[in-house]
Write an enzyme that holds these catalytic residues in place. Structure first.
Site, PDB file in Angstrom:
ATOM      1  N   VAL A 104       0.752  -1.323   0.220  1.00  0.00           N
ATOM      2  CA  VAL A 104       0.071  -0.054   0.197  1.00  0.00           C
ATOM      3  C   VAL A 104       0.968   1.299   0.050  1.00  0.00           C
ATOM      4  CG1 VAL A 104      -1.612   1.526   1.481  1.00  0.00           C
ATOM      5  CG2 VAL A 104      -2.078  -0.949   1.039  1.00  0.00           C
ATOM      6  N   THR A 119      -5.545  -0.478   7.114  1.00  0.00           N
ATOM      7  CA  THR A 119      -6.929  -0.963   7.534  1.00  0.00           C
ATOM      8  C   THR A 119      -6.963  -1.179   9.253  1.00  0.00           C
ATOM      9  OG1 THR A 119      -6.933  -1.992   5.425  1.00  0.00           O
ATOM     10  CG2 THR A 119      -8.628  -2.884   7.274  1.00  0.00           C
ATOM     11  N   PHE A 175      -8.493   0.896  -0.867  1.00  0.00           N
ATOM     12  CA  PHE A 175      -9.210  -0.319  -1.591  1.00  0.00           C
ATOM     13  C   PHE A 175      -8.342  -0.831  -2.684  1.00  0.00           C
ATOM     14  CE2 PHE A 175     -12.074   2.508   0.684  1.00  0.00           C
ATOM     15  CZ  PHE A 175     -12.926   1.534   1.378  1.00  0.00           C
ATOM     16  N   LEU A 176      -7.324  -0.407  -2.865  1.00  0.00           N
ATOM     17  CA  LEU A 176      -6.495  -1.062  -4.178  1.00  0.00           C
ATOM     18  C   LEU A 176      -6.511  -2.567  -3.897  1.00  0.00           C
ATOM     19  CD1 LEU A 176      -3.483  -2.066  -2.962  1.00  0.00           C
ATOM     20  CD2 LEU A 176      -2.955   0.262  -3.251  1.00  0.00           C
ATOM     21  N   ASN A 234     -14.443  -5.306   2.514  1.00  0.00           N
ATOM     22  CA  ASN A 234     -13.750  -6.472   2.401  1.00  0.00           C
ATOM     23  C   ASN A 234     -14.432  -7.753   2.829  1.00  0.00           C
ATOM     24  OD1 ASN A 234     -11.634  -5.688   1.298  1.00  0.00           O
ATOM     25  ND2 ASN A 234     -10.202  -5.678   3.094  1.00  0.00           N
ATOM     26  N   TYR A 239     -16.937 -16.572  -8.140  1.00  0.00           N
ATOM     27  CA  TYR A 239     -16.230 -17.643  -8.739  1.00  0.00           C
ATOM     28  C   TYR A 239     -15.883 -18.613  -7.601  1.00  0.00           C
ATOM     29  CZ  TYR A 239     -15.529 -15.508 -13.067  1.00  0.00           C
ATOM     30  OH  TYR A 239     -15.767 -14.951 -14.428  1.00  0.00           O
ATOM     31  N   GLY A 253      -7.539 -15.857   0.170  1.00  0.00           N
ATOM     32  CA  GLY A 253      -6.177 -15.494   1.012  1.00  0.00           C
ATOM     33  C   GLY A 253      -5.670 -14.320   1.043  1.00  0.00           C
ATOM     34  N   CYS A 309      -5.441  -9.382   3.245  1.00  0.00           N
ATOM     35  CA  CYS A 309      -6.445  -8.479   3.643  1.00  0.00           C
ATOM     36  C   CYS A 309      -7.907  -9.314   4.088  1.00  0.00           C
ATOM     37  CB  CYS A 309      -6.904  -7.515   2.505  1.00  0.00           C
ATOM     38  SG  CYS A 309      -5.638  -6.366   2.205  1.00  0.00           S
ATOM     39  N   LYS A 369      -7.560 -11.632   7.492  1.00  0.00           N
ATOM     40  CA  LYS A 369      -7.435 -10.910   8.720  1.00  0.00           C
ATOM     41  C   LYS A 369      -8.561  -9.952   8.886  1.00  0.00           C
ATOM     42  CE  LYS A 369      -4.192  -6.992   7.275  1.00  0.00           C
ATOM     43  NZ  LYS A 369      -5.115  -5.916   7.641  1.00  0.00           N
TER      44      LYS A 369
HETATM   45  N1  NAD Z   1      -1.869  -5.243   0.664  1.00  0.00           N
HETATM   46  C1  NAD Z   1      -3.065  -4.765   0.066  1.00  0.00           C
HETATM   47  O1  NAD Z   1      -3.407  -5.176  -0.870  1.00  0.00           O
HETATM   48  C2  NAD Z   1      -3.801  -3.967   1.149  1.00  0.00           C
HETATM   49  C3  NAD Z   1      -4.884  -3.032   0.482  1.00  0.00           C
HETATM   50  C4  NAD Z   1      -5.737  -2.255   1.012  1.00  0.00           C
HETATM   51  C5  NAD Z   1      -5.208  -2.120   2.544  1.00  0.00           C
HETATM   52  N2  NAD Z   1      -4.405  -2.797   2.976  1.00  0.00           N
HETATM   53  C6  NAD Z   1      -3.855  -2.469   4.552  1.00  0.00           C
HETATM   54  O2  NAD Z   1      -2.471  -1.668   4.489  1.00  0.00           O
HETATM   55  C7  NAD Z   1      -1.692  -1.800   5.477  1.00  0.00           C
HETATM   56  C8  NAD Z   1      -0.460  -2.204   4.929  1.00  0.00           C
HETATM   57  O3  NAD Z   1      -0.582  -3.404   4.198  1.00  0.00           O
HETATM   58  P1  NAD Z   1       0.719  -3.828   3.208  1.00  0.00           P
HETATM   59  O4  NAD Z   1       0.143  -4.944   2.680  1.00  0.00           O
HETATM   60  O5  NAD Z   1       1.293  -2.600   2.485  1.00  0.00           O
HETATM   61  O6  NAD Z   1       1.610  -4.230   4.343  1.00  0.00           O
HETATM   62  P2  NAD Z   1       3.290  -4.803   4.013  1.00  0.00           P
HETATM   63  O7  NAD Z   1       3.664  -5.607   5.082  1.00  0.00           O
HETATM   64  O8  NAD Z   1       3.627  -5.171   2.523  1.00  0.00           O
HETATM   65  O9  NAD Z   1       4.231  -3.397   4.354  1.00  0.00           O
HETATM   66  C9  NAD Z   1       4.237  -2.700   5.513  1.00  0.00           C
HETATM   67  C10 NAD Z   1       5.553  -1.953   5.930  1.00  0.00           C
HETATM   68  O10 NAD Z   1       5.734  -1.384   7.038  1.00  0.00           O
HETATM   69  C11 NAD Z   1       6.721  -1.157   7.218  1.00  0.00           C
HETATM   70  N3  NAD Z   1       6.813  -0.874   9.001  1.00  0.00           N
HETATM   71  C12 NAD Z   1       6.536  -1.535   9.788  1.00  0.00           C
HETATM   72  N4  NAD Z   1       6.533  -0.550  10.804  1.00  0.00           N
HETATM   73  C13 NAD Z   1       7.188   0.718  10.647  1.00  0.00           C
HETATM   74  C14 NAD Z   1       7.624   1.796  11.330  1.00  0.00           C
HETATM   75  N5  NAD Z   1       7.422   1.867  12.601  1.00  0.00           N
HETATM   76  N6  NAD Z   1       7.930   2.658  10.613  1.00  0.00           N
HETATM   77  C15 NAD Z   1       8.167   2.525   8.955  1.00  0.00           C
HETATM   78  N7  NAD Z   1       7.668   1.421   8.621  1.00  0.00           N
HETATM   79  C16 NAD Z   1       7.250   0.483   9.100  1.00  0.00           C
HETATM   80  C17 NAD Z   1       7.341  -2.637   7.095  1.00  0.00           C
HETATM   81  O11 NAD Z   1       8.701  -2.729   7.063  1.00  0.00           O
HETATM   82  C18 NAD Z   1       6.761  -2.845   5.641  1.00  0.00           C
HETATM   83  O12 NAD Z   1       7.776  -2.647   4.804  1.00  0.00           O
HETATM   84  C19 NAD Z   1      -2.774  -2.877   6.379  1.00  0.00           C
HETATM   85  O13 NAD Z   1      -3.347  -2.305   7.187  1.00  0.00           O
HETATM   86  C20 NAD Z   1      -3.323  -3.856   5.273  1.00  0.00           C
HETATM   87  O14 NAD Z   1      -4.144  -4.349   5.752  1.00  0.00           O
HETATM   88  C21 NAD Z   1      -3.438  -3.497   2.195  1.00  0.00           C
END
Ligand code: NAD
Length: 445
Positions: free
Chosen positions: A11, A121, A155-156, A214, A257, A263, A266, A269
């Site tokens: 994100v 999130t 929402f990506l 979600n 589908y 999995g 998102c 969890k």
């Molecule tokens: N992945 C998705 O498709 C998606 C979509 C919508 C929302 N989200 C939400 O967005 C959030 C992030 O998800 P993600 O998939 O990008 O996570 P991710 O695990 O890919 O990335 C999180 C990053 O945060 C860094 N980090 C952790 N603590 C830190 C700190 N104190 N200072 C600086 N950096 C720090 C980590 O090193 C990591 O690089 C989550 O809450 C997730 O639910 C994810």
């Protein structure tokens, strides 16, 4: 505008890169020193179509910077995004330790009014906790600087993240002050030129909207998986049922589908976190508990089909497995059904040859090294290599290159021409004509 994005994962990196592409000056912050160093050299920590070109271009043009220092990123910054992970705790609740650690650091480094945005999130009420954490850190410095906390859930979709960010269906922004509303409108208005896509609402409303979205999508998947399992028992072809119900505009074709379970980082969890939030409020979330249970069980459906065909002891058998990522278009294997299936096959005595177009490295890092060292799991670099001398193919992720394989060629490579189709990718009749035994989920073979 000058922005900071804290957390450079799926994100954060997409958010930072896309805002930079719009001309803003963005500093992305991460505590992962190696990730930041490599990003500066143009290396992508994740696979996401179209992302690399935007990151590299904007970095070269000085609009997108990477650092491990939040203090450095905060200088003159008008908006700080918190985009760190919110992994599930033991009890299913969203673990806010990273979010609140960042909030404290923001409070320690704020030098002028800024809008603090939770993009991670986070459960309803988190913005209040973020506000309290920033205020406490400011008070510790004897500062009474003003700031606002805004909820702007993301929402990506992985696999289409850049496209989704640049052309969003909607931009949900929870605000509780006119000032922060104006700042957020200024930031997002370029993403909304064609028609207004920004939905302003209360902060808690925005936090809930993300979970409800979600949870709804997960519900559609689990519902359809339940229908598919029933179709299996009744000798009904679920594909016809899918077309039959999808044509009802109130239902629609998306997200119905059947397969071997959702999995990723998102849905699993977020559904659990919402169940936990309900429990904390003495409310039993009956629908979501069922959605979660159906999904947990669905991850075993393919294995059950395999043991129904070969028996419980799979010693001496080798399975080719196509698809490790939790869905196509990404290298993300968090909570991926394929990883569950591999574990079950190994436990039953089988060996696995697995291929994925993008997730091999992620799988290598995740799977027990013993399985790889002892040759129980081979991660191979070509999709057909995964089928040499195997007893059956298990198709788990619907990557496009798996859609039209050369069945004649793969039949010659395999010991036995059997397909376990976890994503209902194939037309059973056509696969049978090719001389294969076909076993799909809810499909009449
Ligand atoms: N992945 C998705 O498709 C998606 C979509 C919508 C929302 N989200 C939400 O967005 C959030 C992030 O998800 P993600 O998939 O990008 O996570 P991710 O695990 O890919 O990335 C999180 C990053 O945060 C860094 N980090 C952790 N603590 C830190 C700190 N104190 N200072 C600086 N950096 C720090 C980590 O090193 C990591 O690089 C989550 O809450 C997730 O639910 C994810």
């Amino acid at each position: 505008m000058k922005l900071a994005v804290v957390g450079t994962g799926y994100v954060g990196l997409v958010t930072g890169a896309c805002f930079a592409e719009m001309g803003h000056k963005v500093t992305c912050v991460d505590i992962d020193v190696e990730k930041v160093a490599k990003l500066k050299e143009g290396w992508m920590p994740i696979y996401e179509p179209g992302l690399k070109a935007i990151v590299v271009r904007n970095h070269e043009e000085g609009r997108l910077l990477f650092t491990t220092s939040l203090a450095e990123a905060m200088v003159d910054t008008e908006i700080v995004f918190i985009a760190v992970g919110t992994p599930p705790g033991e009890d299913g609740s969203a673990d806010l330790k990273h979010v609140l650690a960042v909030a404290r650091e923001i409070g320690a480094n704020l030098s002028d009014y800024a809008v603090v945005v939770t993009k991670s999130t986070v459960p309803v009420g988190t913005a209040e906790k973020v506000h309290a954490a920033v205020s406490k850190a400011l008070a510790a410095r004897g500062s009474d600087l003003g700031f606002d906390v805004v909820s702007n859930p993301e929402f990506l979709k992985e696999g289409a993240a850049v496209e989704d960010f640049m052309k969003p269906d909607r931009i949900v922004v929870g605000v509780d002050s006119d000032r922060s509303r104006d700042v957020m409108h200024e930031l997002y208005k370029d993403f909304s030129r064609n028609h207004d896509r920004i939905l302003f609402m209360g902060v808690k409303d925005a936090e809930m909207t993300k979970y409800a979205g979600n949870a709804m999508l997960a519900t559609k998947i689990s519902f359809m998986n339940e229908v598919a399992n029933l179709c299996d028992l009744l000798g009904v072809d679920v594909e016809n049922v899918r077309l039959g119900i999808g044509s009802d505009s109130r239902i629609g074709y998306s997200f119905i589908y059947p397969g071997c379970g959702y999995g990723g980082s998102c849905f699993p969890k977020d559904v659990r976190a919402l169940i936990h939030t309900a429990g904390e409020n003495d409310y039993q979330s009956m629908v979501l508990q069922a959605v979660h249970q159906r999904n947990e069980d669905q991850k075993h459906v393919l294995f059950r089909k395999i043991t129904a065909r070969f028996g419980n002891d799979l010693s001496g058998l080798t399975f080719g497995l196509w698809g490790l990522a939790f869905k196509p278009g990404t290298d993300d294997i968090r909570d991926a059904p394929a990883i569950v299936l591999i574990g079950e096959l190994i436990a039953a005595g089988a060996k696995v040859k697995a291929y994925d177009p993008e997730a091999l490295d992620a799988a290598r890092a995740e799977l027990p090294t013993q399985w790889l060292d002892e040759g129980l799991v081979a991660l191979v670099r070509h999709q057909y290599e995964a089928l040499e001398q195997v007893d059956a193919l298990a198709l788990v992720t619907e990557w496009k290159p798996f859609r039209h394989p050369d069945f004649r060629a793969i039949k010659a490579m395999m010991k036995q021409p059997i397909v376990f189709d976890g994503r209902n990718q194939y037309e059973p009749a056509a696969v049978k004509i090719a001389g294969f035994e076909y076993r799909g989920i809810g499909r009449k073979a």
